[in-house]
Design a protein around this motif. Structure first.
Motif, PDB file in Angstrom:
ATOM      1  N   ARG A  58     -38.861 -77.071  21.594  1.00 24.77           N
ATOM      2  CA  ARG A  58     -38.838 -75.936  20.523  1.00 24.77           C
ATOM      3  C   ARG A  58     -39.808 -74.816  20.936  1.00 24.77           C
ATOM      4  O   ARG A  58     -39.927 -74.370  22.020  1.00 24.77           O
ATOM      5  CB  ARG A  58     -40.073 -76.865  19.937  1.00 24.77           C
ATOM      6  CG  ARG A  58     -40.099 -77.581  18.501  1.00 24.77           C
ATOM      7  CD  ARG A  58     -41.421 -78.778  18.304  1.00 24.77           C
ATOM      8  NE  ARG A  58     -42.333 -77.911  18.141  1.00 24.77           N
ATOM      9  CZ  ARG A  58     -43.633 -78.119  17.337  1.00 24.77           C
ATOM     10  NH1 ARG A  58     -43.667 -79.600  17.025  1.00 24.77           N
ATOM     11  NH2 ARG A  58     -44.465 -77.532  17.318  1.00 24.77           N
ATOM     12  N   SER A  59     -39.724 -73.689  20.008  1.00 24.50           N
ATOM     13  CA  SER A  59     -39.343 -72.288  20.404  1.00 24.50           C
ATOM     14  C   SER A  59     -40.945 -72.139  20.409  1.00 24.50           C
ATOM     15  O   SER A  59     -41.496 -71.011  21.050  1.00 24.50           O
ATOM     16  CB  SER A  59     -38.917 -71.394  19.513  1.00 24.50           C
ATOM     17  OG  SER A  59     -39.805 -71.403  17.633  1.00 24.50           O
ATOM     18  N   LYS A  80     -32.975 -82.332  17.158  1.00 23.00           N
ATOM     19  CA  LYS A  80     -32.675 -81.584  16.473  1.00 23.00           C
ATOM     20  C   LYS A  80     -31.914 -82.099  14.893  1.00 23.00           C
ATOM     21  O   LYS A  80     -32.196 -81.685  14.266  1.00 23.00           O
ATOM     22  CB  LYS A  80     -30.826 -80.604  17.307  1.00 23.00           C
ATOM     23  CG  LYS A  80     -31.033 -79.367  18.044  1.00 23.00           C
ATOM     24  CD  LYS A  80     -30.256 -78.879  18.030  1.00 23.00           C
ATOM     25  CE  LYS A  80     -30.441 -77.179  18.751  1.00 23.00           C
ATOM     26  NZ  LYS A  80     -29.233 -76.883  18.856  1.00 23.00           N
ATOM     27  N   ALA A  81     -31.027 -83.082  15.089  1.00 23.78           N
ATOM     28  CA  ALA A  81     -30.986 -83.699  13.762  1.00 23.78           C
ATOM     29  C   ALA A  81     -32.189 -84.587  13.515  1.00 23.78           C
ATOM     30  O   ALA A  81     -31.972 -84.464  12.609  1.00 23.78           O
ATOM     31  CB  ALA A  81     -29.779 -85.230  14.226  1.00 23.78           C
ATOM     32  N   CYS A  82     -31.846 -85.993  13.891  1.00 24.64           N
ATOM     33  CA  CYS A  82     -32.805 -86.714  13.515  1.00 24.64           C
ATOM     34  C   CYS A  82     -35.022 -85.705  13.907  1.00 24.64           C
ATOM     35  O   CYS A  82     -35.881 -87.090  13.227  1.00 24.64           O
ATOM     36  CB  CYS A  82     -32.887 -88.424  13.756  1.00 24.64           C
ATOM     37  SG  CYS A  82     -33.225 -88.667  15.233  1.00 24.64           S
ATOM     38  N   PHE A 142     -38.747 -67.657   2.624  1.00 21.10           N
ATOM     39  CA  PHE A 142     -39.766 -68.057   2.481  1.00 21.10           C
ATOM     40  C   PHE A 142     -40.310 -68.092   3.960  1.00 21.10           C
ATOM     41  O   PHE A 142     -40.622 -68.097   4.951  1.00 21.10           O
ATOM     42  CB  PHE A 142     -40.353 -69.724   2.321  1.00 21.10           C
ATOM     43  CG  PHE A 142     -41.600 -70.137   2.198  1.00 21.10           C
ATOM     44  CD1 PHE A 142     -42.730 -69.622   2.126  1.00 21.10           C
ATOM     45  CD2 PHE A 142     -41.693 -71.982   2.984  1.00 21.10           C
ATOM     46  CE1 PHE A 142     -44.101 -70.622   2.891  1.00 21.10           C
ATOM     47  CE2 PHE A 142     -42.665 -72.114   3.320  1.00 21.10           C
ATOM     48  CZ  PHE A 142     -44.288 -71.631   3.478  1.00 21.10           C
ATOM     49  N   GLY A 143     -39.063 -69.304   4.725  1.00 19.96           N
ATOM     50  CA  GLY A 143     -39.048 -69.248   6.121  1.00 19.96           C
ATOM     51  C   GLY A 143     -38.890 -68.346   7.260  1.00 19.96           C
ATOM     52  O   GLY A 143     -39.349 -67.500   7.757  1.00 19.96           O
ATOM     53  N   LYS A 144     -38.018 -66.620   6.494  1.00 20.09           N
ATOM     54  CA  LYS A 144     -38.267 -65.445   7.203  1.00 20.09           C
ATOM     55  C   LYS A 144     -39.481 -65.260   7.176  1.00 20.09           C
ATOM     56  O   LYS A 144     -40.369 -64.214   8.036  1.00 20.09           O
ATOM     57  CB  LYS A 144     -37.486 -64.500   6.232  1.00 20.09           C
ATOM     58  CG  LYS A 144     -36.008 -64.968   7.026  1.00 20.09           C
ATOM     59  CD  LYS A 144     -35.019 -63.830   5.811  1.00 20.09           C
ATOM     60  CE  LYS A 144     -33.744 -64.558   6.113  1.00 20.09           C
ATOM     61  NZ  LYS A 144     -32.528 -63.922   4.800  1.00 20.09           N
ATOM     62  N   GLN A 145     -40.208 -65.452   5.986  1.00 21.08           N
ATOM     63  CA  GLN A 145     -42.024 -64.903   5.948  1.00 21.08           C
ATOM     64  C   GLN A 145     -43.138 -65.271   6.377  1.00 21.08           C
ATOM     65  O   GLN A 145     -44.106 -64.626   7.297  1.00 21.08           O
ATOM     66  CB  GLN A 145     -41.846 -65.147   4.834  1.00 21.08           C
ATOM     67  CG  GLN A 145     -42.951 -64.557   3.489  1.00 21.08           C
ATOM     68  CD  GLN A 145     -43.762 -64.321   2.706  1.00 21.08           C
ATOM     69  OE1 GLN A 145     -42.452 -65.372   1.789  1.00 21.08           O
ATOM     70  NE2 GLN A 145     -44.717 -64.303   2.502  1.00 21.08           N
ATOM     71  N   GLU A 183     -37.521 -75.063   6.714  1.00 27.23           N
ATOM     72  CA  GLU A 183     -37.554 -73.845   5.966  1.00 27.23           C
ATOM     73  C   GLU A 183     -36.818 -72.713   6.938  1.00 27.23           C
ATOM     74  O   GLU A 183     -36.003 -71.528   6.269  1.00 27.23           O
ATOM     75  CB  GLU A 183     -38.698 -73.184   5.254  1.00 27.23           C
ATOM     76  CG  GLU A 183     -39.221 -74.131   4.111  1.00 27.23           C
ATOM     77  CD  GLU A 183     -38.455 -74.198   3.089  1.00 27.23           C
ATOM     78  OE1 GLU A 183     -38.197 -73.119   3.180  1.00 27.23           O
ATOM     79  OE2 GLU A 183     -38.696 -75.132   2.331  1.00 27.23           O
ATOM     80  N   VAL A 184     -37.425 -72.786   7.960  1.00 27.61           N
ATOM     81  CA  VAL A 184     -37.080 -71.394   8.937  1.00 27.61           C
ATOM     82  C   VAL A 184     -35.404 -72.111   9.534  1.00 27.61           C
ATOM     83  O   VAL A 184     -34.568 -70.529   9.207  1.00 27.61           O
ATOM     84  CB  VAL A 184     -37.601 -71.481  10.235  1.00 27.61           C
ATOM     85  CG1 VAL A 184     -37.329 -70.443  11.099  1.00 27.61           C
ATOM     86  CG2 VAL A 184     -39.109 -70.843  10.213  1.00 27.61           C
ATOM     87  N   ALA A 185     -35.063 -72.847   9.376  1.00 23.60           N
ATOM     88  CA  ALA A 185     -33.759 -72.813  10.400  1.00 23.60           C
ATOM     89  C   ALA A 185     -33.183 -73.130   8.883  1.00 23.60           C
ATOM     90  O   ALA A 185     -32.008 -71.971   9.429  1.00 23.60           O
ATOM     91  CB  ALA A 185     -33.831 -74.592  10.786  1.00 23.60           C
ATOM     92  N   ARG A 186     -33.561 -72.931   7.737  1.00 28.32           N
ATOM     93  CA  ARG A 186     -32.305 -72.988   7.026  1.00 28.32           C
ATOM     94  C   ARG A 186     -32.252 -71.193   6.784  1.00 28.32           C
ATOM     95  O   ARG A 186     -31.529 -70.576   5.273  1.00 28.32           O
ATOM     96  CB  ARG A 186     -32.756 -73.301   5.157  1.00 28.32           C
ATOM     97  CG  ARG A 186     -32.465 -74.868   6.106  1.00 28.32           C
ATOM     98  CD  ARG A 186     -32.632 -75.909   4.787  1.00 28.32           C
ATOM     99  NE  ARG A 186     -34.186 -76.637   4.210  1.00 28.32           N
ATOM    100  CZ  ARG A 186     -34.053 -75.597   2.953  1.00 28.32           C
ATOM    101  NH1 ARG A 186     -34.086 -75.299   1.603  1.00 28.32           N
ATOM    102  NH2 ARG A 186     -35.673 -76.279   2.972  1.00 28.32           N
TER     103      ARG A 186
END
Ligand code: AP5
Ligand code: MG
Length: 211
Positions: free
Chosen positions: A157-158, A128-130, A48-51, A41-44
């Motif tokens: 990961r961050s 990143k991909a799978c 919701f991801g921004k929240q 969700e964050v990556a897209r």
């Protein structure tokens, strides 16, 4: 075997994702990592991801009711029969909500000492991909920075820095340890010694679920 309903519980870096991919391969049950659902969700860049991004970067739990309903909806959509949950339930609220709608076959608690998990987290690399999981020392990829499984780019990961990892451990102790008692009281908790090789831990899990 695909109607097994398993939850994997353990501190950050205990090997939930690593063991989940082995269990998925063996039993063919869908694996749902709540962390992966939220990271996507964050990556897209969804609302919701921004929240939730700031909470995840700090290793906090965030708006628990909203997150719970997003993850439960995901489970309903993707797992018509069995499931293998990793990172969910993470609070008593989530355990009760899951219990209201679906039973579980067993809750597998992967127990690992704190000094080991910090080393595991800070050396982790993820595709990143799978989403395949590596470790720079204990399970390095054949070619540095490249995923063995799909050729994708490996990243850190961050939330995999030492400061956030220590906060995630604190949050785990406060919020997730009570979930162990929730399943213990129901007679569903299986404690797995998570110190050892991934093969050893996998064998212990298979023995614990009696398969
Ligand atoms: P999440 O993604 O669930 O992270 P976590 O619980 O901190 O767990 P990790 O993914 O870090 O570790 P893991 O146990 O999967 O270990 P792995 O197999 O990768 O959650 C992240 C964030 O999202 C949370 O902080 C929160 O903000 C949010 N969130 C998630 N779920 C939520 C929810 N339900 N409600 C609200 N918020 C939520 O292994 C780690 C490393 O160790 C790897 O490098 C691996 O190669 C290595 N390793 C594994 N096993 C071994 C072994 N036996 N020996 C040596 N190395 C090993
Ligand atoms: Mg994980």
């Amino acid at each position: 075997m695909n109607d097994l309903k398993l939850v994997l519980i353990g501190p950050p870096g205990s090997g939930k994702g690593t063991q989940a991919s082995r269990l998925k391969e063996k039993f063919g049950i869908p694996h749902v990592s709540s962390g992966d659902v939220l990271r996507s969700e964050v990556a897209r860049g969804t609302d919701f991801g921004k929240q939730i991004k700031g909470f995840m970067d700090r290793g906090e739990i965030g708006p628990v009711e909203l997150i719970t309903s997003v993850v439960l909806d995901f489970i309903d959509r993707e797992c018509p029969n069995g499931f293998l949950l990793d990172g969910f339930p993470r609070t008593l609220y989530q355990a009760r909500k899951l219990d209201e709608t679906r039973g579980v076959t067993a809750a597998l608690y992967i127990s690992v000492p704190e000094d080991i998990i910090v080393k595991r987290i800070t050396g982790r690399r993820t595709c990143k991909a799978c989403g395949a999981i590596f470790h720079v020392l204990t399970s390095p990829p054949k070619k540095e920075g490249i995923c063995d499984a799909c050729g994708g780019e490996l990243m850190r990961r961050s939330d995999d820095n030492e400061e956030t990892a220590l906060n995630r451990i604190r949050v785990y102790k406060n919020e997730t340890v009570p979930v162990l008692d929730f399943y213990r009281e129901k007679g569903l908790l299986r404690t797995i010694d998570g110190d050892g090789t991934t093969d050893e831990i996998f064998s212990r899990i298979i023995e614990a679920i009696g398969q």
